[in-house]
Design a protein around this motif. Structure first.
Motif, PDB file in Angstrom:
ATOM      1  N   SER A  66       0.909  -1.241   0.153  1.00 20.83           N
ATOM      2  CA  SER A  66      -0.059   0.156  -0.229  1.00 20.83           C
ATOM      3  C   SER A  66       0.924   1.386  -0.017  1.00 20.83           C
ATOM      4  N   GLN A  91       2.684   1.339  -3.441  1.00 19.80           N
ATOM      5  CA  GLN A  91       1.497   1.776  -4.647  1.00 19.80           C
ATOM      6  C   GLN A  91       1.152   3.551  -4.383  1.00 19.80           C
ATOM      7  N   PHE A  92       1.182   3.962  -3.145  1.00 15.41           N
ATOM      8  CA  PHE A  92       0.801   5.345  -2.752  1.00 15.41           C
ATOM      9  C   PHE A  92       1.898   6.173  -3.321  1.00 15.41           C
ATOM     10  N   ALA A  93       3.323   5.611  -3.285  1.00 19.50           N
ATOM     11  CA  ALA A  93       4.370   6.443  -4.126  1.00 19.50           C
ATOM     12  C   ALA A  93       4.670   5.940  -5.367  1.00 19.50           C
ATOM     13  N   ASN A  94       3.538   5.326  -6.161  1.00 21.58           N
ATOM     14  CA  ASN A  94       3.748   5.221  -7.588  1.00 21.58           C
ATOM     15  C   ASN A  94       4.605   4.082  -7.844  1.00 21.58           C
ATOM     16  N   ASN A  95       4.579   3.040  -6.794  1.00 21.94           N
ATOM     17  CA  ASN A  95       5.503   1.641  -7.027  1.00 21.94           C
ATOM     18  C   ASN A  95       6.910   2.523  -7.441  1.00 21.94           C
ATOM     19  N   LYS A  96       7.420   3.335  -6.764  1.00 18.25           N
ATOM     20  CA  LYS A  96       8.879   3.497  -6.946  1.00 18.25           C
ATOM     21  C   LYS A  96       9.456   2.166  -6.202  1.00 18.25           C
ATOM     22  N   ILE A 124      11.347   4.835  -1.445  1.00 22.89           N
ATOM     23  CA  ILE A 124      10.734   5.902  -1.112  1.00 22.89           C
ATOM     24  C   ILE A 124      11.444   6.864  -0.046  1.00 22.89           C
ATOM     25  N   LEU A 159       7.507  10.866   1.507  1.00 21.04           N
ATOM     26  CA  LEU A 159       6.553  10.153   0.991  1.00 21.04           C
ATOM     27  C   LEU A 159       5.890   9.201   2.169  1.00 21.04           C
ATOM     28  N   TRP A 176       2.108   9.067   3.678  1.00 17.87           N
ATOM     29  CA  TRP A 176       1.189   7.879   3.590  1.00 17.87           C
ATOM     30  C   TRP A 176       0.879   7.611   5.091  1.00 17.87           C
TER      31      TRP A 176
END
Length: 1230
Positions: free
Chosen positions: A805, A808-813, A816, A820, A824
């Protein structure tokens, strides 16, 4: 003692126990007395031991009444018993313990007397030592004041007189040294059983220094005597040499005159006679060469002593005259030889002479080269110096010969005309006279130039070589002195090291003193490092000067460095051992934690240093501290809080206060962690490290809050809690990251400061964090609610969905950053929502709201305040809200706002506007627009578990019985509640409850033998059940089915009985029966009919529920078949293949009310519910939706095991259906 005597005389048992205790204590005291050793000569140590002996004697006297009582009891026993054997045993034991008592007391008194005598003797020895050291310092100062020996009569007499006076003083000072030695010998002889190494070391140093002083005095005396003899003999030898020189000059003059007579060279006999006379003269000159050099060298010494005086000028003139006359004499001798050898072949003799000189010069050149290189030690270079001095003497002696030969050649070339030269030189071939003369001149001049050049080179190289030797001597002497000084200091340090007692033999009370002494000695040895560096620096300079140290010097350097390193290691190891012993047994050890419990409890330590607790009343042991057990029991009072996030937060708040971590600031915690160098988060911490760090933390808190912090209790409680959370297996180790996570999570700090600190612990040096590191942090964090049994409400123990989760919130980097992560965390993810709720609970504790609760009428409201956003002027206190109480006309699903601080006028206006807006909204709107109070995470069984550190052991899963019981109890609660766990607008992609998800997991595990089934992932915790557990569950299901069949048979039997008696069907309500006169027989039949109708109604209700649920299951299985028949495409999620079309199930638990928090005023909006604050629903509808969700979440399977899956799912559904129905019916009957 025989057991028969104990039975015959019961009082003997108490006597034996008291006697054994006193005997053991006396034995222990005796061993302590024997093991107590003091350092002879150390007054502080002796005085400390005297004080300890006095205290021991007082302790012995205090126990005297115990001995008297024992003797009295023995006498009474002897008087009461007639058993002769018992009387004899009692008498022997009393005599033995009295003798032991007297022996111990006597030994204590003797030891005390010995210590007093030792103190007196040591004092006298220290005084004598001090006096001896003073005279030694005076003697060394006198030696340092000695001047260089002067070669004058007055100076020598003065220096000799001073030396005799100093020798006289030494004889007087010898008395002081002898007194110190005598006192030392007395101490060594009388107190040999104690530590006498200090006395021996000091005595050896004094005697060594005294012997060195006497040796230097003797050497000085011998040097002065030799100088005086030299001075007296010098002038006699000088006069004698000058007299000889006069005679030699006369002889040389006579011989020179004889050689210059005309035609003397033509007389061969006369020439031979003159040559013989010259040879005699030359022999005498060579015999006096050494005498001349010694006179010249000694004269230069005397000149340096007479510098600036008239005697010096007179002596200088005499020496110069002697050197001049000596040089002239040698020149005359050479001229005489040259003249005698002059003939027609004179140029040939000159040629041969020059050739001989060139050969000699080449020989000396080779000899000088052979002296290289410079030696690598002092004796070798001194030998080279002596050799080269002899070499230079030879050069000086040869100098006149070479100068004379060159002068002769010059004169020859000048005096001889070319006519004479052409006669002297005859070439094989015919040359002109001028050419022959030029050739002779060229040859002689060339040879003369070569001799002059080689002579100058040889002198230059000799001077340069002498300079190198002098420099090497100076540097090697400096190195040797530094080596000798360092060796002496190292030997003294090694003697001190040898005086150390083993740490195990030291008394616990003396550990700190020994530790301080060793540290002080280490500080004293710190300058020794400069000596070592100085020696090494001196040694490293030699290679740059093309000087290679000898193997002996290299071995010495290596030995000195090795000894220094060993000494440092030994001191550091000694300090470490003393520190460890002091930590383990001193005031900083776990011993101070024994006061954290009171009787009948006792704190004990397991072999791996983990504490446990013994209850001597019940004779039981447990891992938990008694206060921790009481705390856990008190936490049960909070179980009535319906919302698990608040329930968990309130439990943690109570725990935080009990551990006094609410007083700990983040900066203080960081300082303590840095002080103990806890930087490697993956490293394990043992119990002692944890205790030391916690002690540092709580010592600081005690200084700030003296009345609130009990250090031993807090350290023990916090250690207990950390082990319960991160080391349930009691291995004695937790990771540094786990320790930091636990302490920081409960400390007093801003929420985002905690987030930043925790993220920093798992971030790399660049400030970024990958999935594995974030998984470690979330894993350690989720253990905190897990230990309270609340982990299911926060997404379970598997942190993989939470990690997914976040990324995914970090655009799948792939990684992080902190910003970020903070964004979250501000969304309050389900796995971490308990932490911000804890902060709100803490903030709301002292909040006072000027409002009245519409349910319990509390005014003012203390703590949380919940204001309705549906009705005007409607408030609820936190007690009513958490317990689910509502007032008439207000539903739990209505929106509400939460305040943990008093409201402002702006907030009141804003809430009024919201209430006005909600007045125009229907229940359907609220049902279709639910709000989550946290960020849910996907908990479908996909992907592997994130890394779970092995160093943080987890609790094992419950067995099948306990889980089935858990499912049943939760389903029963759901049946009895006014609503269901699921929102009526729920979809297959929305959340279901934990129990239903576990049932889904278990259904998947029933077909795990199929190679085409769902891939086995570590996250799927129930797929790995063993065959025994499956069989056990099947047996339970079979029992439930059997019970169902029995109930059906009973129902059929009662129905047949009812029909057999001819009773017509009656209306269900008994009140509708017609009222008519009845006989007694009819009354019994009517009563029995009523009972049968009631029982029939219950059975019909049961059967109706069973039939409804069977229809639901058949519908669900029909849907499942349709899904299985459709072609499926495998979906890849986190690298794991999923076969279910529904892969996005979200958990919607009772973790907290669905609140929308506003950080500024700490307010929230909520959609009310029972547990999740959803609208109430019919029970059967709730079950239907539960099973519908379960059906939709089944993974589709293919292959030959489809029928088995149908069968198992059908059985499980019927079993659960029957179980719920029976429980519901039993509840109605009650």
């Amino acid at each position: 003692m025989p057991s028969s005597l104990l039975l015959e005389v019961p009082a003997l048992a108490d006597f034996n126990k008291a006697w054994a205790e006193l005997t053991d204590w006396l034995c222990l005291l005796d061993r302590v007395i024997k093991s107590q050793k003091v350092t002879v000569g150390d007054l502080d140590d002796i005085n400390d031991m005297i004080i300890k002996q006095k205290a021991t004697l007082q302790d012995l006297e205090q126990r005297r009444p115990q001995l008297d009582e024992l003797i009295t009891a023995a006498q009474n026993l002897k008087n009461k018993t007639a058993n002769q054997e018992a009387r004899t045993i009692i008498t022997d034991r009393i005599e033995k313990i009295q003798s032991q008592w007297d022996e111990v007391q006597g030994r204590l008194q003797n030891r005390r007397q010995q210590l007093h005598e030792m103190l007196k003797d040591s004092t006298q020895w220290l005084e004598a030592k001090q006096e001896a050291e003073q005279v030694l310092e005076q003697a060394k100062a006198k030696l340092e004041s000695w001047k260089e020996i002067s070669y004058t009569v007055d100076a020598l007499k003065k220096q000799n007189a001073e030396l005799k006076q100093f020798s006289k003083e030494l004889r007087q000072w010898q008395i002081n040294v002898d007194v110190a030695n005598d006192m030392a010998l007395k101490l060594l002889r009388d107190y040999s059983t104690d530590d006498t190494r200090k006395v021996q070391l000091v005595t050896d140093n004094i005697n060594t220094t005294w012997a060195t002083i006497n040796k230097r005095v003797n050497e000085r005396e011998a040097t002065l005597e030799a100088a005086l003899r030299l001075l007296q003999q010098f002038y006699l030898d000088l006069e004698k040499f000058l007299a000889w020189l006069t005679e030699a000059e006369t002889t040389a003059n006579v011989l020179q005159d004889a050689t210059r007579k005309e035609r003397i060279l033509e007389d061969a006999k006369g020439v031979r006679e003159l040559m013989k006379q010259w040879q005699d003269l030359q022999t005498e000159i060579e015999a006096h060469t050494d005498i001349f050099h010694n006179l010249d060298e000694n004269g230069q010494k005397i000149l340096r002593s007479l510098e600036g005086s008239d005697d010096a000028a007179l002596l200088q003139r005499r020496l110069d005259n002697m050197n001049f006359r000596w040089s002239e004499l040698r020149k005359k001798s050479l001229n005489i030889r040259s003249h005698l050898e002059a003939s027609s072949d004179q140029w040939k003799r000159l040629h041969l002479s020059l050739q001989e000189l060139l050969a000699w010069l080449q020989l000396k050149e080779d000899e000088l080269k052979q002296q290289a290189p410079i030696g690598g030690d002092l004796p070798t270079v001194q030998k080279q110096n002596d050799t080269h001095r002899t070499f230079r003497r030879e050069l000086k002696a040869k100098e006149p010969v070479i100068m004379s030969a060159l002068e002769t050649v010059r004169i020859f070339l000048t005096e001889q005309p070319l006519e004479g030269l052409e006669k002297l030189y005859q070439e094989p071939r015919e040359l002109s006279p001028e050419e022959r003369a030029q050739n002779v001149t060229r040859l002689l001049r060339k040879q003369a130039d070569e001799v002059k050049t080689e002579w100058d080179k040889l002198n230059l190289r000799s001077a340069d070589w002498q300079k190198k030797i002098d420099e090497a001597l100076e540097r090697l002497q400096e190195l040797q002195e530094a080596i000798d000084e360092l060796d002496l200091k190292l030997r003294q340090a090694e003697v001190f090291k040898g005086s150390w007692q083993p740490v195990g033999d030291l008394l616990i009370d003396s550990l700190q003193d020994h530790l301080e002494k060793v540290k002080a000695y280490r500080a004293e040895l710190a300058p020794l490092k400069d000596n070592v560096n100085h020696v090494n620096d001196l040694a490293h300079r030699f290679p740059s000067s093309d000087i290679q140290l000898s193997q002996y010097n290299l071995n010495c350097l290596e030995d000195l460095n090795a000894r220094w390193k060993l000494l440092k290691v030994a001191i550091d190891e000694r300090i470490r051992q003393l520190h460890d012993a002091h930590r383990d047994f001193g005031p900083t050890s776990q011993h101070f934690l024994s006061t954290s419990v009171q009787g009948p409890w006792e704190r004990a330590i397991s072999p791996n240093k983990v504490p446990y607790y013994i209850n001597h009343e019940t004779q039981t042991t447990c891992w938990d501290h008694p206060k921790m057990t009481e705390l856990y029991q008190s936490l049960a009072d909070l179980n009535n809080v319906r919302f698990s996030a608040y329930r968990t937060a309130m439990k943690l708040r109570r725990l935080q206060k009990a551990l006094c971590l609410d007083l700990l600031s983040l900066s203080a915690a960081c300082d303590a962690l840095d002080q103990h160098n806890l930087k490697h988060n993956d490293q394990p911490m043992d119990i002692l490290q944890i205790i030391n760090c916690l002690t540092t933390i709580y010592d600081r808190l005690e200084q700030e809050h003296n009345n609130l912090v009990n250090v031993p209790l807090c350290v023990d409680m916090c250690l207990n809690w950390l082990l319960n959370v991160y080391d349930t297996g009691r291995t004695g180790r937790i990771r540094v990251l786990s320790f930091k996570t636990g302490v920081i999570s409960l400390c007093k700090a801003h929420l985002e400061d905690k987030y930043r600190y925790l993220f920093k612990q798992v971030a790399s040096s660049t400030g970024f964090c990958d999935q594995r590191r974030l998984g470690l942090l979330l894993h350690d964090s989720i253990q905190i609610p897990r230990q309270l049994g609340e982990v299911a409400s926060f997404g379970g123990s598997n942190i993989e969905p939470s990690v997914r989760s976040c990324f995914q919130f970090a655009n799948n980097k792939p990684e992080i950053e902190a910003a970020l992560f903070l964004d979250w965390m501000r969304l309050e993810p389900q796995s971490m929502v308990w932490l911000p709720v804890l902060h709100r609970v803490a903030a709301a504790e002292t909040a006072k709201h000027q409002a009245k609760c519409n349910i319990c009428k509390e005014c003012p409201i203390i703590g949380f305040r919940y204001r309705s956003l549906k009705h005007f002027n409607y408030d609820i206190c936190q007690s009513c809200f958490f317990s689910g109480r509502v007032a008439k006309g207000h539903k739990m699903h209505y929106p509400m706002v939460e305040y943990c601080t008093p409201t402002t006028s702006g907030e009141d206006v804003r809430d009024f506007a919201k209430v006005l807006k909600n007045k125009f909204r229907t229940k359907r709107y609220f049902a279709k627009h639910p709000r989550m109070g946290y960020l849910p995470v996907q908990t479908v069984l996909e992907g592997d578990n994130m890394e779970t550190p092995a160093s943080s052991p987890q609790l094992s899963h419950d067995d099948t019985h306990s889980r089935i019981e858990h499912y049943a109890s939760r389903l029963a609660e759901m049946e009895n509640s006014n609503g269901s766990y699921l929102n009526d607008s729920i979809s297959p992609n929305e959340s279901i409850d934990d129990e239903h998800l576990l049932i889904q997991h278990y259904c998947q595990s029933l077909n795990q033998e199929s190679p085409l089934s769902q891939p086995r992932s570590p996250a799927q915790i129930l797929i790995s059940l063993e065959s025994e557990e499956r069989g056990e569950l099947e047996r339970i299901l079979a029992d439930l089915e059997e019970e169902n069949r029995n109930l059906q048979a009973e129902y059929d039997r009662l129905k047949q009985q009812h029909d057999h008696k001819g009773l017509s069907p009656l209306p269900s309500p008994p009140e509708m029966m017609p009222i008519s006169p009845q006989s007694p027989r009819d009354a019994e039949l009517i009563a029995e009919a009523k009972l049968l109708r009631q029982h029939k109604g219950r059975l019909e209700a049961r059967m109706q529920i069973l039939e409804d649920h069977n229809k639901q299951l058949e519908s669900q299985l029909h849907r499942l078949r349709q899904l299985l028949e459709q072609p499926q495409a495998d979906a890849k999620v986190n690298g794991t293949t999923l076969s279910s079309p529904s892969t996005s199930l979200q958990r919607s638990d009772s973790s907290q009310p669905m609140l929308l928090r506003v950080v500024g005023s700490q307010t929230s909006e909520t959609m009310g519910e029972d547990d999740l604050l959803n609208p109430p629903q019919d029970t059967s509808t709730g079950l239907e939706e539960v099973m519908e969700q379960l059906n939709n979440s089944f993974p589709s399977t293919r292959g030959h095991n489809v029928g088995s899956l149908f069968h198992m799912a059908d059985d499980l559904g019927r079993a659960m259906e029957t179980l719920v129905t029976v429980m519901t019916d039993d509840k109605v009957l009650e």
